[in-house]
Design a protein around this motif. Structure first.
Motif: not given
Ligand code: SF4
Length: 328
Positions: A53, A55-56, A88, A90-91, A192, A194, A266, A269-271
């Motif tokens: 995504c 932002p990453v 999420c 990714k975090f 979000h 960001y 984004a 982005c799944g969520p």
């Molecule tokens: S919530 Fe979406 S945009 Fe944010 S880090 Fe996760 S996948 Fe990426």
């Protein structure tokens, strides 16, 4: 003095004043990466697979911008900050992913936060982080309490004075911030932080709306109670941490009498694909507030954003004229 780097990306917009107070309280110097540029985005994108995504990718670019400027970089793994509500994925893996794709990165301070494991584990994690700077547990405790206080003050600034996170940060740093007039018609941005506050990736969305004469409202300006009430109304019990800024704020603003709501998501982005869809359905169901969804990715052209924005603002004006005709 140890230099701690903080990437101006992802959680920066939510927690920067708290993190800064903690590290400075322990005698460290905090260095923040400069605002995102095309070069930041290009360098970050070059390190990760294409479907990561946006932002990453931006976050990786900011880490690269800090590599030769600090002794260590703070990248927390934030799993959960409320019981049974998760972040999420990714975090969760951000520190490990950053290490893997940016091997030249200085040591990463990677505190693991999961409130479901209990307060004791949380305190241990904070203490472990503080030990990089001090062996005195009382000093670490003092820095942590001051940091928590800074976080509360930051949130109050946004809720009570209607400041966006960048303006609240500027205000904390002693810079002058011009409050927007409450008499202007308001447009709410949901999404979000960001995405909403990174001017490069959203093509200065807030600035453009303000130039068009609108007051901009964002999720951070709502109280926890307002967000919770809206989430309960729309989805019942939340599962994702980010339901507050998307579903909660979207649901609230759709019924608050604003001139329009823009949902910023984004690409990849799944969520977001699930959460923004709920907001969009609610907008259609209510049929009272114009709603537009804006998807951002690294190839999103400025002209495309401007055209969509102009069309949306035209629609709001037409609706206003129509209502005025009906009243006459
Ligand atoms: S919530 Fe979406 S945009 Fe944010 S880090 Fe996760 S996948 Fe990426």
């Amino acid at each position: 003095m140890v230099k701690v780097g903080i990437p101006r990306a992802l959680l920066y917009y939510q927690y920067y004043p708290m993190w800064r107070r903690f590290f400075e309280g322990l005698g460290a110097e905090v260095i923040v990466s400069p605002p995102t540029t095309q070069a930041t985005l290009a360098s970050g994108s070059s390190r990760v697979v294409a479907d990561t995504c946006l932002p990453v990718k931006v976050s990786c670019g900011h880490v690269l911008a800090l590599t030769d400027k600090c002794d260590c970089i703070f990248i927390p793994a934030l799993r959960s900050i409320k019981k049974k509500i998760y972040n999420c994925s990714k975090f969760l893996g951000l520190p490990d992913m950053t290490r893997a794709v940016i091997p030249e990165c200085p040591p990463i301070l990677d505190i693991d936060i999961d409130i479901n494991k209990g307060k004791r584990r949380l305190y241990q994690a904070i203490y472990k982080l503080g030990r990089h700077f001090s062996w005195n547990p009382l000093e670490i405790r003092k820095a942590a309490l001051a940091a928590w206080q800074a976080h509360q003050e930051y949130k109050e600034l946004m809720v009570n004075q209607g400041l966006t996170p960048p303006r609240a940060i500027a205000s904390i740093s002693g810079e002058e911030t011009t409050p927007t007039s409450p008499d202007k018609a308001a447009i709410a941005l949901v999404g979000h932080p960001y995405l909403l506050y990174d001017e490069l990736i959203n093509h200065r969305l807030i600035h453009r709306l303000e130039q068009a004469g609108y007051r901009v409202l964002t999720p951070e300006m709502l109280t926890a109670q307002e967000l919770e009430t809206a989430i309960t109304r729309l989805t019942g019990r939340p599962y994702w941490t980010y339901e507050e800024e998307v579903v909660g704020s979207g649901g609230h603003y759709l019924e608050s009498g604003v001139a329009g709501v823009i949902g910023v998501v984004a690409f990849g982005c799944g969520p977001d694909s699930l959460m923004m869809d709920m907001v969009q359905r609610q907008a259609i169901k209510l049929g009272t507030t114009p709603f537009m969804s804006l998807t951002l990715e690294e190839h999103t052209a400025e002209a495309g954003v401007v055209t969509r924005l102009e069309a949306f603002l035209d629609m709001i004006q037409r609706k206003k004229r129509k209502q005025a005709d009906i009243c006459v």
